[in-house]
Design a protein around this motif. Structure first.
Motif, PDB file in Angstrom:
ATOM      1  N   LEU A  97      -7.968 -10.818   6.096  1.00 55.75           N
ATOM      2  CA  LEU A  97      -7.696  -9.544   6.503  1.00 55.75           C
ATOM      3  C   LEU A  97      -6.309  -8.905   5.875  1.00 55.75           C
ATOM      4  N   SER A  98      -5.962  -7.721   6.333  1.00 55.21           N
ATOM      5  CA  SER A  98      -5.011  -6.984   5.432  1.00 55.21           C
ATOM      6  C   SER A  98      -3.699  -6.835   6.263  1.00 55.21           C
ATOM      7  N   GLY A  99      -2.628  -6.738   5.864  1.00 58.15           N
ATOM      8  CA  GLY A  99      -1.433  -6.760   6.474  1.00 58.15           C
ATOM      9  C   GLY A  99      -1.054  -5.234   6.846  1.00 58.15           C
ATOM     10  N   GLY A 100       0.397  -4.746   6.860  1.00 58.79           N
ATOM     11  CA  GLY A 100       0.694  -3.472   7.297  1.00 58.79           C
ATOM     12  C   GLY A 100       0.645  -3.228   8.543  1.00 58.79           C
ATOM     13  N   LYS A 101       0.911  -1.775   9.062  1.00 54.91           N
ATOM     14  CA  LYS A 101       1.058  -1.695  10.601  1.00 54.91           C
ATOM     15  C   LYS A 101      -0.371  -1.336  11.193  1.00 54.91           C
ATOM     16  N   THR A 102      -1.107  -0.689  10.366  1.00 62.05           N
ATOM     17  CA  THR A 102      -2.597  -0.348  10.918  1.00 62.05           C
ATOM     18  C   THR A 102      -3.335  -1.525  12.005  1.00 62.05           C
ATOM     19  N   PRO A 103      -3.385  -2.618  11.346  1.00 61.86           N
ATOM     20  CA  PRO A 103      -3.980  -3.787  11.963  1.00 61.86           C
ATOM     21  C   PRO A 103      -3.870  -4.292  13.204  1.00 61.86           C
ATOM     22  N   VAL A 155      -5.701 -10.435   2.449  1.00 59.51           N
ATOM     23  CA  VAL A 155      -6.352  -9.688   1.212  1.00 59.51           C
ATOM     24  C   VAL A 155      -5.293  -9.705   0.352  1.00 59.51           C
ATOM     25  N   ASP A 156      -3.831  -9.626   0.778  1.00 62.95           N
ATOM     26  CA  ASP A 156      -2.460  -9.735  -0.178  1.00 62.95           C
ATOM     27  C   ASP A 156      -1.608  -9.975   0.699  1.00 62.95           C
ATOM     28  N   GLU A 157      -0.671 -10.318   0.111  1.00 62.76           N
ATOM     29  CA  GLU A 157       0.801 -10.684   0.681  1.00 62.76           C
ATOM     30  C   GLU A 157       1.929 -10.035  -0.038  1.00 62.76           C
ATOM     31  N   ARG A 158       3.064  -9.775   0.651  1.00 65.07           N
ATOM     32  CA  ARG A 158       4.124  -9.385   0.052  1.00 65.07           C
ATOM     33  C   ARG A 158       5.189 -10.567  -0.170  1.00 65.07           C
ATOM     34  N   TRP A 159       5.837 -10.630  -1.306  1.00 62.20           N
ATOM     35  CA  TRP A 159       6.306 -12.012  -1.906  1.00 62.20           C
ATOM     36  C   TRP A 159       7.638 -12.451  -0.699  1.00 62.20           C
ATOM     37  N   SER A 211       6.455  -9.775   6.354  1.00 57.98           N
ATOM     38  CA  SER A 211       5.463 -10.899   5.922  1.00 57.98           C
ATOM     39  C   SER A 211       4.001 -10.590   6.589  1.00 57.98           C
ATOM     40  N   ASN A 212       2.751 -10.339   5.824  1.00 59.16           N
ATOM     41  CA  ASN A 212       1.670 -10.231   6.429  1.00 59.16           C
ATOM     42  C   ASN A 212       1.007 -11.789   6.896  1.00 59.16           C
ATOM     43  N   ALA A 213       1.436 -12.959   6.443  1.00 61.83           N
ATOM     44  CA  ALA A 213       1.133 -13.968   7.366  1.00 61.83           C
ATOM     45  C   ALA A 213       1.997 -14.042   8.704  1.00 61.83           C
ATOM     46  N   LEU A 258      -9.938  -4.050   4.928  1.00 60.14           N
ATOM     47  CA  LEU A 258      -8.939  -3.643   3.918  1.00 60.14           C
ATOM     48  C   LEU A 258      -8.339  -2.404   4.838  1.00 60.14           C
ATOM     49  N   GLY A 259      -7.044  -2.194   4.158  1.00 58.17           N
ATOM     50  CA  GLY A 259      -6.351  -0.973   4.480  1.00 58.17           C
ATOM     51  C   GLY A 259      -6.274  -0.003   3.450  1.00 58.17           C
ATOM     52  N   MET A 260      -5.454   1.049   3.363  1.00 56.07           N
ATOM     53  CA  MET A 260      -5.294   1.876   2.462  1.00 56.07           C
ATOM     54  C   MET A 260      -3.882   2.755   2.653  1.00 56.07           C
ATOM     55  N   GLY A 261      -3.324   2.772   1.534  1.00 53.38           N
ATOM     56  CA  GLY A 261      -2.081   3.835   1.489  1.00 53.38           C
ATOM     57  C   GLY A 261      -2.368   5.079   1.300  1.00 53.38           C
ATOM     58  N   GLY A 304      -3.641   5.944  -1.953  1.00 46.88           N
ATOM     59  CA  GLY A 304      -4.924   5.436  -2.326  1.00 46.88           C
ATOM     60  C   GLY A 304      -4.901   3.975  -2.695  1.00 46.88           C
ATOM     61  N   HIS A 305      -3.758   3.318  -2.612  1.00 50.59           N
ATOM     62  CA  HIS A 305      -3.854   1.629  -2.739  1.00 50.59           C
ATOM     63  C   HIS A 305      -4.532   0.950  -1.711  1.00 50.59           C
ATOM     64  N   THR A 306      -5.125  -0.259  -2.119  1.00 50.41           N
ATOM     65  CA  THR A 306      -5.840  -1.033  -1.045  1.00 50.41           C
ATOM     66  C   THR A 306      -5.465  -2.311  -1.669  1.00 50.41           C
ATOM     67  N   ALA A 307      -5.484  -3.325  -0.612  1.00 54.13           N
ATOM     68  CA  ALA A 307      -4.974  -4.592  -1.064  1.00 54.13           C
ATOM     69  C   ALA A 307      -3.486  -4.428  -1.690  1.00 54.13           C
ATOM     70  N   SER A 308      -3.520  -5.082  -2.668  1.00 52.61           N
ATOM     71  CA  SER A 308      -2.123  -4.624  -3.441  1.00 52.61           C
ATOM     72  C   SER A 308      -2.417  -3.919  -4.637  1.00 52.61           C
ATOM     73  N   PRO A 365       7.533  -7.740  -4.706  1.00 55.79           N
ATOM     74  CA  PRO A 365       6.186  -8.429  -5.626  1.00 55.79           C
ATOM     75  C   PRO A 365       5.165  -8.741  -4.809  1.00 55.79           C
ATOM     76  N   ARG A 366       3.786  -8.508  -5.142  1.00 54.85           N
ATOM     77  CA  ARG A 366       2.817  -8.906  -4.433  1.00 54.85           C
ATOM     78  C   ARG A 366       1.978 -10.196  -4.760  1.00 54.85           C
ATOM     79  N   ILE A 367       1.247 -10.581  -4.139  1.00 54.03           N
ATOM     80  CA  ILE A 367      -0.182 -11.265  -4.690  1.00 54.03           C
ATOM     81  C   ILE A 367      -1.377 -10.851  -3.897  1.00 54.03           C
ATOM     82  N   GLU A 396      -3.080  11.835   7.757  1.00 55.05           N
ATOM     83  CA  GLU A 396      -2.764  11.819   6.288  1.00 55.05           C
ATOM     84  C   GLU A 396      -3.804  10.957   5.530  1.00 55.05           C
ATOM     85  N   LYS A 397      -4.245   9.925   6.125  1.00 59.18           N
ATOM     86  CA  LYS A 397      -4.959   8.859   5.556  1.00 59.18           C
ATOM     87  C   LYS A 397      -6.242   9.331   5.240  1.00 59.18           C
ATOM     88  N   ARG A 398      -6.732  10.229   6.261  1.00 57.95           N
ATOM     89  CA  ARG A 398      -8.061  10.820   6.244  1.00 57.95           C
ATOM     90  C   ARG A 398      -8.108  11.880   5.033  1.00 57.95           C
TER      91      ARG A 398
HETATM   92  O1  6PG Z   1       0.162  -5.802   2.417  1.00 59.55           O
HETATM   93  C1  6PG Z   1       0.058  -4.480   2.705  1.00 59.55           C
HETATM   94  O2  6PG Z   1       0.675  -3.564   2.714  1.00 59.55           O
HETATM   95  C2  6PG Z   1      -1.691  -4.427   2.769  1.00 59.55           C
HETATM   96  O3  6PG Z   1      -2.439  -5.271   2.700  1.00 59.55           O
HETATM   97  C3  6PG Z   1      -1.732  -2.939   2.354  1.00 59.55           C
HETATM   98  O4  6PG Z   1      -2.976  -2.698   1.401  1.00 59.55           O
HETATM   99  C4  6PG Z   1      -1.915  -2.097   3.346  1.00 59.55           C
HETATM  100  O5  6PG Z   1      -3.478  -2.212   3.903  1.00 59.55           O
HETATM  101  C5  6PG Z   1      -1.882  -0.753   3.274  1.00 59.55           C
HETATM  102  O6  6PG Z   1      -0.418  -0.644   2.581  1.00 59.55           O
HETATM  103  C6  6PG Z   1      -1.646   0.283   4.486  1.00 59.55           C
HETATM  104  O7  6PG Z   1      -0.552  -0.105   5.114  1.00 59.55           O
HETATM  105  P1  6PG Z   1      -0.166   0.546   6.626  1.00 59.55           P
HETATM  106  O8  6PG Z   1      -1.408  -0.131   7.632  1.00 59.55           O
HETATM  107  O9  6PG Z   1       1.103  -0.239   7.150  1.00 59.55           O
HETATM  108  O10 6PG Z   1      -0.245   1.904   6.238  1.00 59.55           O
END
Ligand code: 6PG
Length: 230
Positions: free
Chosen positions: A39-45, A67-71, A79-81, A131-134, A137-141, A172-174, A195-197
């Protein structure tokens, strides 16, 4: 390649994504007895994680990772965890197997070898990765300008996870690497808002993966199911 699904609102998308993920997990459990989910982190999920936490299925046969983690430690607000524990790993899911990516060492580089071993021991390939996306155009890290972007986002990457440092990443990320994501049975991209569209449309209109790393998935041979709502 990708298929794009538009939903009326976040609640409808969260329900559909929950059914999609649960179906992929149930299919893999039927075939192999256990299923792995990333699973991804961030706000969207958040809304999706809450919906998934209410879904009744044999969660004891599922192992969840990120999928990734902030350190940062799990207690840190970024923290995504910590996000997963607050919004998914509660109630009937309180005791399911969860594999965090953060380790209490100063840098992800110091933990990569151990986390690689832990991820390699999961029941791979993933039944589903979400996955999410910034807007960049990033996804994961896989961040544009990331120090290990070319390596982690390469179809030939042999590592399961890599450290990533990039100006736009905050900490830093993993991150899981591209081959692991592409090997998943279901690859789901969850994005919301205008914006993400627009960023998605720009990503599919171009080819430079280093400019918009999400392209490495959208332009791959694997089907990416894109779920979007306004
Ligand atoms: O740790 C993270 O930030 C995510 O894994 C990252 O890939 C996320 O999916 C995008 O940055 C979108 O984040 P938002 O949902 O907060 O816009």
């Amino acid at each position: 390649m990708y298929e794009f699904q538009e939903f009326e609102n976040g609640a409808a998308l969260a329900d559909a994504l929950t059914v999609e993920v649960a179906g992929a997990l149930a299919h893999t459990i039927r075939l192999h007895g256990k299923a792995a989910l990333a699973l991804s982190g961030g706000k969207t999920p958040v809304r999706f994680l809450e919906a998934l936490s209410r879904y009744r299925m044999p969660w004891n046969d599922v192992v969840v990772t990120l999928v990734d983690e902030r350190w940062v430690p799990e207690t840190h607000e970024r923290s995504n965890a910590g996000l997963a524990r607050r919004h998914l790993l509660k109630g009937p899911l309180s005791n399911i197997e969860f594999v965090p990516l953060y380790r209490p060492v100063p840098t992800p580089e110091e933990a990569v070898a151990e986390v690689n071993r832990v991820i390699a021991d999961l029941p791979l390939p993933f039944a589903a990765v979400v996955l999410g996306m910034g807007e960049d155009g990033h996804t994961a890290s896989f961040y544009p300008g990331g120090d290990n972007l070319a390596a982690a986002n390469s179809p030939d990457c042999k590592a399961q996870v890599m450290a990533m440092n990039a100006d736009g990443a905050g900490e830093p990320r993993i991150t899981l690497t591209l081959p692991l994501l592409l090997a998943a049975d279901e690859i789901l991209l969850h994005i919301e808002g205008a914006e993400k569209r627009a960023a998605f449309e720009k990503a599919v209109a171009g080819d430079d993966v280093l400019e918009m790393p999400v392209r490495s998935l959208l332009k791959s041979e694997k089907l990416v199911k894109v779920l979007w709502c306004p």
